[in-house]
Write an enzyme that holds these catalytic residues in place. Structure first.
Site, mmCIF file in Angstrom:
data_model
loop_
_atom_site.group_PDB
_atom_site.id
_atom_site.type_symbol
_atom_site.label_atom_id
_atom_site.label_comp_id
_atom_site.label_asym_id
_atom_site.label_seq_id
_atom_site.Cartn_x
_atom_site.Cartn_y
_atom_site.Cartn_z
ATOM 1 C CG ASP A 1 -2.281 0.903 0.989
ATOM 2 O OD1 ASP A 1 -1.742 1.797 -0.530
ATOM 3 O OD2 ASP A 1 -2.984 1.115 1.504
HETATM 4 C C1 BGC Z 1 -4.612 3.386 0.000
HETATM 5 C C2 BGC Z 1 -4.748 2.675 -1.445
HETATM 6 C C3 BGC Z 1 -4.387 3.247 -3.083
HETATM 7 C C4 BGC Z 1 -3.364 3.902 -2.744
HETATM 8 C C5 BGC Z 1 -3.248 4.449 -3.957
HETATM 9 C C6 BGC Z 1 -3.868 4.188 -0.067
HETATM 10 O O1 BGC Z 1 -3.559 5.172 0.386
HETATM 11 O O2 BGC Z 1 -4.753 2.630 0.973
HETATM 12 O O3 BGC Z 1 -5.751 1.211 -1.730
HETATM 13 O O4 BGC Z 1 -4.795 2.472 -3.689
HETATM 14 O O5 BGC Z 1 -3.746 4.399 -1.331
HETATM 15 O O6 BGC Z 1 -4.466 5.794 -4.091
#
Ligand code: BGC
Length: 740
Positions: free
Chosen positions: A230
């Site tokens: 993530d």
């Molecule tokens: C989120 C993800 C997301 C990523 C990119 C993160 O903060 O938890 O779900 O895909 O950001 O935007």
């Protein structure tokens, strides 16, 4: 030679180090020398959030125009695999047109607490439902040639301190609930990538959790794709690669490269481990990089808007409909109340936010179809302050209306990715408005817009309630389709609506500790808890009304080989066409373990015209009857009786029967000094063995169910038989004969 091996053999250590970190927020690294172009990925689950411009854009709401589909909290209520598969195709089409390699979604964490800030992005509290719908969605996206990143692996059930909090979960709960969604999607849909979560599990960060990322995901489940982090989840990149993480997102530029190069050079990271991650990055690019990654193609956004509308209408949940207040009749004089009619909450906040192609608000739609309807705002969305003048105005218009539609919901400022909620109450200005209006009009319908379960203390005072969650950009048209009866609602709640926050299973522990999130409720989460505790709720899991009625008859079950197959007849006994979700639950009567009363094991959505009857078929596989035995580190089915329950909701069981399973191998129990006398007495060999040792009389007395002393002795281990005057030598002899 495979592409990844061919490229790998030519890479320098620095180039390898560059490849295991993103080039920036959205792209993989570029190796110009070898013609390796960057591959783009974008959020998200309910529409594209493709960000252009400066690569490390911090304004998360700035992205290209895309169709905003309903959020997963709503689509889950469709209980419709086919619709979710079509949603996947639509997203895949958009992503292909936009030249994306990987779409960052769907989010398949469970809704453990209604306070969790990101529930709107997740499907349900039930792992079977999540797994089935997400697998259908993933297959749809990937069939269009775009990979997915299924997120957030795993046990990411709160937002507060999400980068460091540890989800402390016992093994059985982890397997039966929180990992089960991922297991199903990996095994059924073969996702291109998995995104690891921010949090730790039992003390180890997911990004560097070898057990999770390698032992379970790859060795047990056979996952062949790539694991990415993530965004910002990597604390120690070397440890992460060793554990099985392949791609750090986003990269930290030169710092990332230096870190990895140094680690390989000083021996703290084996080059073979790095190569493994690099080859998975290369394989992902090879498999999912669009042929021409430059030029975006146009696609039919209006057709997607229509699909978004259809998906929403097929998912809305009719919670209450007293005296058939809905659908609205042609001649009804309407009052429309609530700021959310004009400024609806129709999508999530945070990384799933979409720059919607064409938002149609409920007020716009109603103004068009019913220009005579009166509208007043009734409350402000920016503050909770009760505005008596606005309420008085609303009461006034309600008095002279045949029917009143109040749009109410949870404001975005209180519900988003990145933080948890502290309450499930609607703002006081909305609750008070609903109470006041319902006192002057008997035909009030509340339309709810919210990301997760809310408390509805006025539920007994209004005639109708329609749950629309976050319905996507066609919210206005879709809501009117159902209110007007153009579409008969068929959604069912994918989560329980409690009467009070205090009634929820994780109330005592959720967000209580900054560091540790202790899953003390264990398996008893969602309806598994309310059922067992006999805890009354506002609306139960699987609940949802229709404008027609369905009758269930003729349940037939058959155990064949390694599965149970069943059929049930469902008839539309009302006067409108409609669809019903037939829910199949299994109750384990056999295993002597902690267990819920029943769990969802299958569901079938069936459409019926008035008077029509269909036979619905379903299958239940071994897993439906299994529990995870941590002692054996394996799933186990026990021989004995199981209930199969057919419901229109989890608390409206229409038919049930039992099946007798004998799938497990005959269990030879080994007798020793610690074997309980009661268990010993249940063995077939027992009578003969005690006779041989000359103890028949002693044990005979213990069979009496009315004698408390007999019951007490049966509840003692064999070694304690000395308290009944049996010599240790005879106990040894008995054990020897029993095991012989
Ligand atoms: C989120 C993800 C997301 C990523 C990119 C993160 O903060 O938890 O779900 O895909 O950001 O935007």
């Amino acid at each position: 030679m495979k592409f990844e091996h061919h490229v790998m053999s030519q890479l320098t250590l620095e180039e390898k180090a560059a490849l295991v970190s993103g080039k920036d927020s959205w792209y993989t690294a570029t190796i110009d020398r070898l013609g390796l172009a960057p591959m783009m990925m974008s959020d998200g689950p309910s529409g594209l959030r493709k960000q252009l411009g400066t690569p490390d854009q911090t304004d998360i709401n700035e992205s290209i125009e895309a169709v905003c589909f309903p959020a997963s909290a709503l689509t889950a209520c469709s209980f419709d695999r086919e619709q979710l598969n079509q949603l996947g195709h639509q997203l895949g089409t958009a992503a292909t047109a936009e030249k994306l390699g990987v779409l960052l979604g769907p989010g398949i964490n469970l809704k453990r607490s209604p306070l969790a800030g990101r529930n709107f992005e997740y499907f349900s509290e039930d792992p079977y439902l999540v797994g089935e719908l997400a697998a259908a969605y993933v297959k749809g996206v990937q069939a269009e040639g775009v990979g997915v990143s299924v997120k957030h692996f795993a046990a990411n059930n709160r937002e507060n301190r999400r980068f460091t909090s540890s989800s402390n979960v016992d093994e059985r709960t982890l397997r039966e609930l929180y990992l089960a969604t991922f297991e199903k999607v990996v095994k059924q849909a073969n996702p291109a990538t998995i995104m690891c979560s921010y949090n730790a599990i039992n003390g180890t960060l997911s990004s560097q959790n070898r057990r999770l990322l390698t032992n379970i995901l790859r060795d047990e489940w056979g996952f062949k794709g790539l694991v990415m982090s993530d965004w910002g989840a990597v604390a120690d990149h070397t440890a992460a690669i060793k554990a099985g993480l392949d791609l750090e997102m986003p990269g930290k530029g030169d710092q990332s490269v230096d870190e990895i190069v140094t680690a390989v050079k000083n021996g703290s990271l084996a080059e073979a481990d790095l190569d493994r991650a690099v080859s998975r990055v290369l394989k992902m690019i090879q498999d999912w990089q669009p042929a021409d990654s430059k030029q975006a193609n146009p696609y039919d956004m209006e057709a997607q808007h229509e699909f978004a509308r259809k998906l929403a209408t097929n998912s809305f949940v009719l919670l209450k409909n007293e005296n058939a207040v809905l659908p609205i009749n042609k001649g009804d004089k309407l009052a429309v109340i609530g700021e959310l009619a004009a400024h609806p909450r129709y999508q999530g906040s945070g990384s799933s936010h979409v720059n919607a192609h064409r938002l149609v608000t409920p007020l716009e739609t109603i103004n068009q179809v019913r220009p005579d309807a009166t509208f007043v705002a009734g409350y402000s969305l920016t503050a909770d302050r009760i505005d008596q003048a606005a309420i008085a105005e609303a009461v006034d218009v309600a008095k002279s209306a045949d029917k009143v539609i109040i749009f109410a919901g949870y404001p975005e400022r209180l519900e988003s990715e990145g933080f948890d909620k502290t309450s499930i109450d609607l703002p006081a200005n909305q609750n008070q408005l609903i109470e006041a209006v319902s006192q002057v009009n008997q035909h009030v319908v509340v339309v709810l817009q919210n990301g997760s379960a809310v408390r509805t203390p006025w539920a007994d005072h209004v005639a109708g309630m329609l749950e629309t969650y976050l319905a996507g950009e066609a919210v206005g048209e879709a809501t009117w389709d159902v209110l007007s009866g153009k579409v008969n609602p068929s959604g069912k709640l994918a989560e329980t609506f409690p009467l009070r926050l205090e009634d929820t299973p994780s109330y005592l522990t959720f967000d209580a500790d900054l560091q540790d999130e202790n899953y003390r409720e264990g398996l008893f989460m969602g309806y598994r808890y309310y059922d067992k505790k006999k805890q009354p709720v506002q609306f139960s899991f699987g609940y949802g009304l229709s404008y027609t009625m369905f009758k269930y008859t003729g349940l037939q079950l058959k155990v064949t080989g390694d599965h149970v197959s069943g059929t049930v007849k469902v008839k539309n006994t009302g006067s409108r066409s409609g669809a019903e979700v037939v829910q199949v639950y299994v109750g384990n009567r056999t295993s002597q373990i902690e267990k819920p009363i029943k769990t969802l094991a299958n569901f079938v959505k069936v459409s019926l015209v008035p008077g029509e009857e269909k036979t619905v078929s379903f299958e239940l596989d071994q897993r439906a009857f299994s529990w995870y035995n941590p002692r054996k580190a394996d799933w186990q089915v026990d021989n004995g009786q199981y209930d199969v329950l057919i419901g229109s909701s989890s608390t409206d069981i229409r038919l049930s029967d039992t099946v007798e399973l004998d799938w497990a191998p005959e269990q030879q129990i080994h007798i020793d000094q610690s074997t309980y006398i009661g268990d010993l007495m249940a063995q077939a060999k027992f009578a003969k063995a005690v006779e041989q040792v000359g103890l028949t009389d002693v044990f005979k007395k213990l069979a009496d169910d009315h004698d408390p002393a007999a019951k007490m002795f049966r509840n003692m281990p064999l070694r304690a038989a000395t308290t009944m005057g049996v010599t240790p030598a005879k106990i040894d002899k008995l054990i020897e004969i029993m095991n012989g």
